[in-house]
Design a protein around this motif. Structure first.
Motif, PDB file in Angstrom:
ATOM      1  N   ASP A 110       5.806  -6.717  24.593  1.00 62.15           N
ATOM      2  CA  ASP A 110       5.427  -7.567  23.459  1.00 62.15           C
ATOM      3  C   ASP A 110       4.991  -8.940  23.934  1.00 62.15           C
ATOM      4  N   GLU A 111       3.939  -9.454  23.319  1.00 59.36           N
ATOM      5  CA  GLU A 111       3.507 -10.823  23.595  1.00 59.36           C
ATOM      6  C   GLU A 111       4.192 -11.742  22.586  1.00 59.36           C
ATOM      7  N   VAL A 112       4.886 -12.750  23.085  1.00 57.95           N
ATOM      8  CA  VAL A 112       5.738 -13.577  22.238  1.00 57.95           C
ATOM      9  C   VAL A 112       5.480 -15.064  22.504  1.00 57.95           C
ATOM     10  N   PHE A 113       5.961 -15.891  21.579  1.00 57.25           N
ATOM     11  CA  PHE A 113       5.973 -17.338  21.791  1.00 57.25           C
ATOM     12  C   PHE A 113       7.240 -17.889  21.156  1.00 57.25           C
ATOM     13  N   GLY A 114       7.642 -19.102  21.579  1.00 61.45           N
ATOM     14  CA  GLY A 114       8.897 -19.606  21.049  1.00 61.45           C
ATOM     15  C   GLY A 114       9.212 -21.025  21.470  1.00 61.45           C
ATOM     16  N   ASP A 115      10.296 -21.537  20.889  1.00 61.22           N
ATOM     17  CA  ASP A 115      10.801 -22.883  21.135  1.00 61.22           C
ATOM     18  C   ASP A 115      12.205 -22.750  21.710  1.00 61.22           C
TER      19      ASP A 115
ATOM     20  N   ALA B  49       8.860 -22.576  34.064  1.00 58.39           N
ATOM     21  CA  ALA B  49       9.265 -21.617  35.091  1.00 58.39           C
ATOM     22  C   ALA B  49       8.482 -20.330  34.885  1.00 58.39           C
ATOM     23  N   GLU B  50       8.596 -19.424  35.846  1.00 61.04           N
ATOM     24  CA  GLU B  50       7.854 -18.163  35.732  1.00 61.04           C
ATOM     25  C   GLU B  50       8.545 -17.169  34.806  1.00 61.04           C
ATOM     26  N   TYR B  51       9.856 -17.297  34.645  1.00 59.33           N
ATOM     27  CA  TYR B  51      10.612 -16.405  33.762  1.00 59.33           C
ATOM     28  C   TYR B  51      11.689 -17.206  33.044  1.00 59.33           C
ATOM     29  N   VAL B  52      12.084 -16.719  31.873  1.00 62.45           N
ATOM     30  CA  VAL B  52      13.210 -17.308  31.154  1.00 62.45           C
ATOM     31  C   VAL B  52      13.904 -16.208  30.360  1.00 62.45           C
ATOM     32  N   SER B  53      15.224 -16.302  30.257  1.00 63.54           N
ATOM     33  CA  SER B  53      16.011 -15.385  29.430  1.00 63.54           C
ATOM     34  C   SER B  53      16.514 -16.151  28.223  1.00 63.54           C
ATOM     35  N   VAL B  54      16.168 -15.680  27.018  1.00 63.41           N
ATOM     36  CA  VAL B  54      16.487 -16.425  25.797  1.00 63.41           C
ATOM     37  C   VAL B  54      16.979 -15.480  24.706  1.00 63.41           C
ATOM     38  N   PRO B  55      17.757 -15.989  23.747  1.00 61.35           N
ATOM     39  CA  PRO B  55      18.140 -15.174  22.590  1.00 61.35           C
ATOM     40  C   PRO B  55      16.896 -14.748  21.825  1.00 61.35           C
ATOM     41  N   GLU B  56      16.939 -13.561  21.258  1.00 57.13           N
ATOM     42  CA  GLU B  56      15.741 -13.047  20.584  1.00 57.13           C
ATOM     43  C   GLU B  56      15.340 -13.891  19.382  1.00 57.13           C
ATOM     44  N   ASN B  57      16.297 -14.603  18.762  1.00 59.05           N
ATOM     45  CA  ASN B  57      15.924 -15.389  17.577  1.00 59.05           C
ATOM     46  C   ASN B  57      15.224 -16.697  17.926  1.00 59.05           C
TER      47      ASN B  57
ATOM     48  N   ALA C 203      14.423 -26.131  15.708  1.00 59.53           N
ATOM     49  CA  ALA C 203      13.809 -24.823  15.939  1.00 59.53           C
ATOM     50  C   ALA C 203      14.314 -23.806  14.928  1.00 59.53           C
ATOM     51  N   ASN C 204      13.406 -22.977  14.432  1.00 62.73           N
ATOM     52  CA  ASN C 204      13.739 -22.027  13.379  1.00 62.73           C
ATOM     53  C   ASN C 204      12.796 -20.839  13.484  1.00 62.73           C
ATOM     54  N   GLN C 205      13.337 -19.652  13.651  1.00 61.58           N
ATOM     55  CA  GLN C 205      12.489 -18.478  13.841  1.00 61.58           C
ATOM     56  C   GLN C 205      11.612 -18.194  12.628  1.00 61.58           C
TER      57      GLN C 205
ATOM     58  N   ASP D  93      10.365 -20.298  10.500  1.00 64.68           N
ATOM     59  CA  ASP D  93       9.244 -21.242  10.474  1.00 64.68           C
ATOM     60  C   ASP D  93       8.242 -20.932  11.574  1.00 64.68           C
ATOM     61  N   LEU D  94       8.711 -20.407  12.693  1.00 64.21           N
ATOM     62  CA  LEU D  94       7.806 -19.977  13.757  1.00 64.21           C
ATOM     63  C   LEU D  94       6.933 -18.824  13.268  1.00 64.21           C
ATOM     64  N   ILE D  95       7.538 -17.901  12.543  1.00 60.64           N
ATOM     65  CA  ILE D  95       6.776 -16.787  11.968  1.00 60.64           C
ATOM     66  C   ILE D  95       5.791 -17.297  10.916  1.00 60.64           C
ATOM     67  N   PHE D  96       6.215 -18.294  10.141  1.00 58.76           N
ATOM     68  CA  PHE D  96       5.327 -18.897   9.138  1.00 58.76           C
ATOM     69  C   PHE D  96       4.106 -19.512   9.822  1.00 58.76           C
ATOM     70  N   MET D  97       4.327 -20.199  10.953  1.00 61.06           N
ATOM     71  CA  MET D  97       3.209 -20.777  11.693  1.00 61.06           C
ATOM     72  C   MET D  97       2.301 -19.691  12.243  1.00 61.06           C
ATOM     73  N   LYS D  98       2.883 -18.593  12.711  1.00 63.67           N
ATOM     74  CA  LYS D  98       2.090 -17.457  13.189  1.00 63.67           C
ATOM     75  C   LYS D  98       1.153 -16.970  12.093  1.00 63.67           C
ATOM     76  N   GLU D  99       1.662 -16.858  10.880  1.00 63.75           N
ATOM     77  CA  GLU D  99       0.855 -16.372   9.756  1.00 63.75           C
ATOM     78  C   GLU D  99      -0.254 -17.358   9.392  1.00 63.75           C
ATOM     79  N   LEU D 100       0.054 -18.659   9.435  1.00 59.93           N
ATOM     80  CA  LEU D 100      -0.976 -19.659   9.165  1.00 59.93           C
ATOM     81  C   LEU D 100      -2.095 -19.589  10.198  1.00 59.93           C
ATOM     82  N   VAL D 101      -1.716 -19.402  11.463  1.00 61.05           N
ATOM     83  CA  VAL D 101      -2.705 -19.324  12.536  1.00 61.05           C
ATOM     84  C   VAL D 101      -3.556 -18.069  12.392  1.00 61.05           C
ATOM     85  N   GLU D 102      -2.914 -16.944  12.138  1.00 62.67           N
ATOM     86  CA  GLU D 102      -3.658 -15.680  12.039  1.00 62.67           C
ATOM     87  C   GLU D 102      -4.556 -15.642  10.806  1.00 62.67           C
TER      88      GLU D 102
END
Length: 322
Positions: free
Chosen positions: A90-95, A105-113, A272-274, A276-285
């Motif tokens: 999956d291609e993802v983006f986040g805060d 960094a080249e990699y990061v481990s983060v909570p899915e939310n 940070a809020n998942q 609102d991140l999804i809301f921004m994704k929808e505005l962009v798309e």
């Protein structure tokens, strides 16, 4: 893996590119191969430990988080056994600002939310420009500013990272938007749909006869009295960024001014809020919002990126290609 690391507060010179251990995702974490990241004001706070009060969250004597970087875009390489929202590839983006930072960094481990699926119509570099600045603009306009269709909205500092998103988001909510910027940035504001553009080197929004229902102070050094005078009755001013004196006035005097009149003055800090991140994704798309990128740097050039960003003249976002 390669990462930008620092162990003391200071100028960009304290940032070093080095080899560190590649993270392993926990049960509810996602391992992301980072393709791009971006700079925000919060990155400067972490670098310098200023204002000093920020050290109570980020480390009193030395940085609590050794790898800076909040906004990322990349691809899921591994998932923990309890992860439900994402799959390999999956291609993802986040805060990452609420979960340890570590985006340079080249990699990061983060909570899915902390993540959302990347907007399908953006490159990784474009997607990395969105999370913190986009959500800051969204929350300040919608949640603090209570933006409504048909309102007159002023964005002071409209050509930077948050400002370019704020202009477009305000338009998406149906507002009539005036952006304030310097001469060199007028074309940018016109290209992202601002109804009116004010060149602060030639005129001041305080001299205009019209008032505004909502003012976003993203940059500048105007005293609170200027914003109050320019607001319409029942208008709202939201301080998002600017000089230290302006921040102090917004935090100390804003509540008092709001208590004794119909005009509201407030300060704002993004969280940070998942959703609102999804809301921004929808505005962009949907095509209503597009990130504006000024310049891209390589991971090895992060110190140079910080120096450039700190000058305060970026037209849109500064992005790091990993």
């Amino acid at each position: 893996m390669r990462a930008i690391v620092y162990n003391k507060y200071g100028p960009a010179d304290v940032l070093k590119l080095t080899e560190v251990e590649k993270p392993v995702p926990g049960d509810n974490h996602v391992l992301v191969k980072i393709h791009a990241a971006s700079l925000n004001y919060g990155n400067l706070v972490l670098l310098k430990g200023e204002p000093f009060l920020a050290r109570f969250a980020f480390g009193l004597l030395k940085p609590k988080y050794s790898i800076p970087g909040g906004d990322i875009a990349g691809q899921v390489e591994a998932i923990g056994k309890d992860v439900k929202q994402f799959q390999l590839g999956d291609e993802v983006f986040g805060d990452l600002s609420l979960c340890g930072w570590a985006g340079f960094a080249e990699y990061v481990s983060v909570p899915e939310n902390a993540l959302a699926l990347k907007p399908a119509n953006l490159s990784f570099e474009e997607a990395a420009a969105v999370p913190m600045a986009g959500v800051t603009a969204l929350q300040s306009l919608r949640d603090k500013g209570n933006i409504q269709t048909g309102q007159k909205v002023l964005i002071n500092g409209a050509s930077g990272g948050v400002g370019t998103f704020a202009v477009q988001i305000a338009k998406a909510f149906g507002a009539e938007v005036t952006g304030v910027c310097s001469t060199r940035n007028l074309d940018i504001l016109e290209s992202i749909g601002a109804d009116h553009c004010l060149d602060y080197t030639k005129e001041s929004f305080t001299d205009k006869p019209e008032g505004y229902d909502l003012i976003l102070g993203v940059n500048g050094s105007h005293p609170l009295s200027d914003y109050k005078r320019t607001l319409n009755p029942n208008g709202i001013f939201v301080h998002v960024g600017g000089s230290g004196s302006q921040m102090f006035q917004a935090m100390a005097l804003g509540p008092l001014i709001s208590m004794i009149g119909s005009k509201k003055m407030s300060s704002f800090l993004q969280r940070a809020n998942q959703q609102d991140l999804i809301f921004m994704k929808e505005l962009v798309e949907s095509g209503k919002v597009k990130p504006v990128i000024d310049k891209c740097f390589e991971l090895s050039e992060v110190p140079d990126a910080f120096r450039y960003f700190e000058e305060g003249h970026a037209q849109g976002k500064v992005v790091i290609t990993i």
